[in-house]
Design a protein around this motif. Sequence first.
Motif, PDB file in Angstrom:
ATOM      1  N   ALA A  75       0.831  -1.207   0.000  1.00  0.00           N
ATOM      2  CA  ALA A  75       0.000   0.000   0.000  1.00  0.00           C
ATOM      3  C   ALA A  75       0.864   1.256   0.000  1.00  0.00           C
ATOM      4  O   ALA A  75       0.515   2.269  -0.619  1.00  0.00           O
ATOM      5  N   MET A  76       2.012   1.195   0.695  1.00  0.00           N
ATOM      6  CA  MET A  76       2.909   2.348   0.737  1.00  0.00           C
ATOM      7  C   MET A  76       3.514   2.632  -0.628  1.00  0.00           C
ATOM      8  O   MET A  76       3.588   3.784  -1.076  1.00  0.00           O
ATOM      9  N   LEU A  77       3.951   1.572  -1.337  1.00  0.00           N
ATOM     10  CA  LEU A  77       4.526   1.764  -2.665  1.00  0.00           C
ATOM     11  C   LEU A  77       3.496   2.350  -3.620  1.00  0.00           C
ATOM     12  O   LEU A  77       3.795   3.265  -4.391  1.00  0.00           O
ATOM     13  N   GLU A  78       2.283   1.846  -3.560  1.00  0.00           N
ATOM     14  CA  GLU A  78       1.226   2.369  -4.422  1.00  0.00           C
ATOM     15  C   GLU A  78       0.958   3.843  -4.124  1.00  0.00           C
ATOM     16  O   GLU A  78       0.751   4.657  -5.035  1.00  0.00           O
ATOM     17  N   LYS A  79       0.996   4.207  -2.844  1.00  0.00           N
ATOM     18  CA  LYS A  79       0.778   5.594  -2.447  1.00  0.00           C
ATOM     19  C   LYS A  79       1.887   6.500  -2.966  1.00  0.00           C
ATOM     20  O   LYS A  79       1.632   7.609  -3.447  1.00  0.00           O
ATOM     21  N   LEU A  80       3.138   6.029  -2.868  1.00  0.00           N
ATOM     22  CA  LEU A  80       4.273   6.820  -3.353  1.00  0.00           C
ATOM     23  C   LEU A  80       4.182   7.035  -4.858  1.00  0.00           C
ATOM     24  O   LEU A  80       4.525   8.115  -5.367  1.00  0.00           O
ATOM     25  N   VAL A  81       3.740   6.014  -5.589  1.00  0.00           N
ATOM     26  CA  VAL A  81       3.613   6.136  -7.044  1.00  0.00           C
ATOM     27  C   VAL A  81       2.490   7.103  -7.399  1.00  0.00           C
ATOM     28  O   VAL A  81       2.643   7.955  -8.290  1.00  0.00           O
ATOM     29  N   GLU A  82       1.369   6.995  -6.704  1.00  0.00           N
ATOM     30  CA  GLU A  82       0.239   7.878  -6.972  1.00  0.00           C
ATOM     31  C   GLU A  82       0.574   9.334  -6.685  1.00  0.00           C
ATOM     32  O   GLU A  82       0.000  10.244  -7.286  1.00  0.00           O
ATOM     33  N   ALA A  83       1.514   9.564  -5.760  1.00  0.00           N
ATOM     34  CA  ALA A  83       1.920  10.940  -5.441  1.00  0.00           C
ATOM     35  C   ALA A  83       2.591  11.610  -6.632  1.00  0.00           C
ATOM     36  O   ALA A  83       2.609  12.836  -6.737  1.00  0.00           O
ATOM     37  N   GLY A  84       3.152  10.812  -7.532  1.00  0.00           N
ATOM     38  CA  GLY A  84       3.665  11.342  -8.784  1.00  0.00           C
ATOM     39  C   GLY A  84       5.140  11.682  -8.796  1.00  0.00           C
ATOM     40  O   GLY A  84       5.842  11.622  -7.780  1.00  0.00           O
ATOM     41  N   TYR A  85       5.574  12.034  -9.977  1.00  0.00           N
ATOM     42  CA  TYR A  85       6.977  12.361 -10.251  1.00  0.00           C
ATOM     43  C   TYR A  85       7.488  13.452  -9.309  1.00  0.00           C
ATOM     44  O   TYR A  85       6.830  14.467  -9.084  1.00  0.00           O
ATOM     45  N   GLY A  86       8.683  13.234  -8.755  1.00  0.00           N
ATOM     46  CA  GLY A  86       9.327  14.254  -7.944  1.00  0.00           C
ATOM     47  C   GLY A  86       8.848  14.367  -6.517  1.00  0.00           C
ATOM     48  O   GLY A  86       9.376  15.174  -5.752  1.00  0.00           O
TER      49      GLY A  86
END
Length: 211
Positions: free
Chosen positions: A109-120
């Motif tokens: 869930a954490m990895l998915e959240k980090l990806v959804e936060a977007g580039y940079g």
Amino acid sequence: MEMKIYKMRLLCLVCLLMVLMPGCLRQKESVPAAEIKTFRSGSLHVKPNREAPRTIYIDVRNAAGLHPLHVQTLGTALNGEEFQVTESPSKAGYILHLSLLQEGPVDSAMLEKLVEAGYGSEARFSGAGSTGMLADALLVQRMVPSSKRPSRERLKNISKRNALDSTQMRLGLLLPGNDIENPGDHAMFSDALVKEIIRAISFDERADAGN
């Protein structure tokens, strides 16, 4: 009699080794690439432009000291997509910046959240239960000037100057319930990342070509 007992013990030992060996070998095998789950946000969609030659410069930044991604592998794959890889950013119609941000234990869930936060955005792993890799990709399309070639140290300025378009993407790779221990598993993550980058670039190029 003693010889028979010795032979029986030897036979039992051989049989025991035959039972244990397959399990040991399985532990050393790399995890199948099919088990890797991919998360994406953004895209590398850049419409073809006649002013931007299909030459590409690859800039890989290993921000967290991760297992190295072989630029040659990525370059070979891009050559297969009708790009010509150049070692001079000033001659490139496209510049691909790829930042390897994190690799290690992470909660899905954490990895998915980090990806959804977007580039940079934030790129700090937490949790456990899976092994993940996080990367940011920026693709800049630019017009190649005819002036004297700038130095490599001015790469950041080159990316901004004469830019026709740019797009960015964040990628997360997840291996559920496994810890990467073997060198082959690290290479598997790198291979999966290269395939995702190629898929993102080539898909958009072919889609535009058909319009």
